[in-house]
Design a protein around this motif. Structure first.
Motif, short mmCIF file in Angstrom:
data_model
loop_
_atom_site.label_atom_id
_atom_site.label_comp_id
_atom_site.label_asym_id
_atom_site.label_seq_id
_atom_site.Cartn_x
_atom_site.Cartn_y
_atom_site.Cartn_z
N CYS A 1 0.87 -1.11 -0.06
CA CYS A 1 -0.21 -0.08 -0.02
C CYS A 1 0.94 0.88 -0.47
O CYS A 1 1.54 1.26 1.33
N GLY B 1 -0.80 3.90 0.24
CA GLY B 1 -1.54 5.32 0.67
C GLY B 1 -2.25 6.26 -0.90
O GLY B 1 -2.01 7.43 -0.38
N GLY C 1 -5.27 6.60 -1.55
CA GLY C 1 -6.63 6.39 -1.38
C GLY C 1 -8.40 6.70 -1.81
O GLY C 1 -8.42 6.73 -1.29
N CYS D 1 -9.25 4.23 -2.92
CA CYS D 1 -9.80 3.18 -2.23
C CYS D 1 -10.94 3.71 -1.29
O CYS D 1 -12.68 3.47 -0.81
N GLU D 2 -10.20 4.83 -0.64
CA GLU D 2 -11.22 5.40 0.92
C GLU D 2 -12.23 6.10 -0.03
O GLU D 2 -13.52 6.54 0.11
N TYR E 1 -12.91 2.24 4.24
CA TYR E 1 -11.11 2.14 3.92
C TYR E 1 -11.22 4.01 4.85
O TYR E 1 -11.95 4.60 4.13
N ARG E 2 -9.84 3.80 5.14
CA ARG E 2 -9.67 5.02 5.42
C ARG E 2 -8.30 5.20 5.94
O ARG E 2 -7.28 4.56 5.99
N LEU E 3 -7.78 6.37 5.42
CA LEU E 3 -6.18 7.11 5.21
C LEU E 3 -6.01 7.90 7.17
O LEU E 3 -7.00 8.43 7.18
N GLU F 1 -1.41 5.91 5.98
CA GLU F 1 -1.74 5.12 6.57
C GLU F 1 -3.01 4.39 6.23
O GLU F 1 -4.23 4.97 7.01
N LEU F 2 -3.41 3.03 5.54
CA LEU F 2 -4.51 2.52 5.02
C LEU F 2 -5.06 2.62 6.45
O LEU F 2 -4.00 1.02 7.30
N CYS G 1 -7.23 0.57 -6.53
CA CYS G 1 -6.47 1.35 -6.32
C CYS G 1 -4.93 0.33 -6.85
O CYS G 1 -5.55 -0.25 -7.58
#
Length: 64
Positions: A11, A13, A15, A17-18, A25-27, A32-33, A55
């Protein structure tokens, strides 16, 4: 029930996915995921899969 698997070493980062599934998902503040949900109820599976698809380094996988 589906499960989210993340290769945290891969990963980077980005973002994406978020953006696709912020309920899963959250950074964090360091980029950092963090997984809000690891076990995904059926009604969120499509969103979890969308987050995995976007991703750019293929660090996320949905199983189950």
């Amino acid at each position: 029930m589906a499960h989210v698997e993340v290769d945290f070493e891969r990963c980077e980062g980005h973002g994406l996915c978020e953006q696709a599934a912020p309920e899963i998902y959250r950074l964090d503040d360091d980029g950092e995921l963090e997984l809000i949900l690891e076990d995904i109820p059926q009604e969120l599976r499509t969103r979890a899969e969308a987050g995995a698809r976007v991703c750019p380094v293929a660090a996320i996988r949905i199983t189950g």
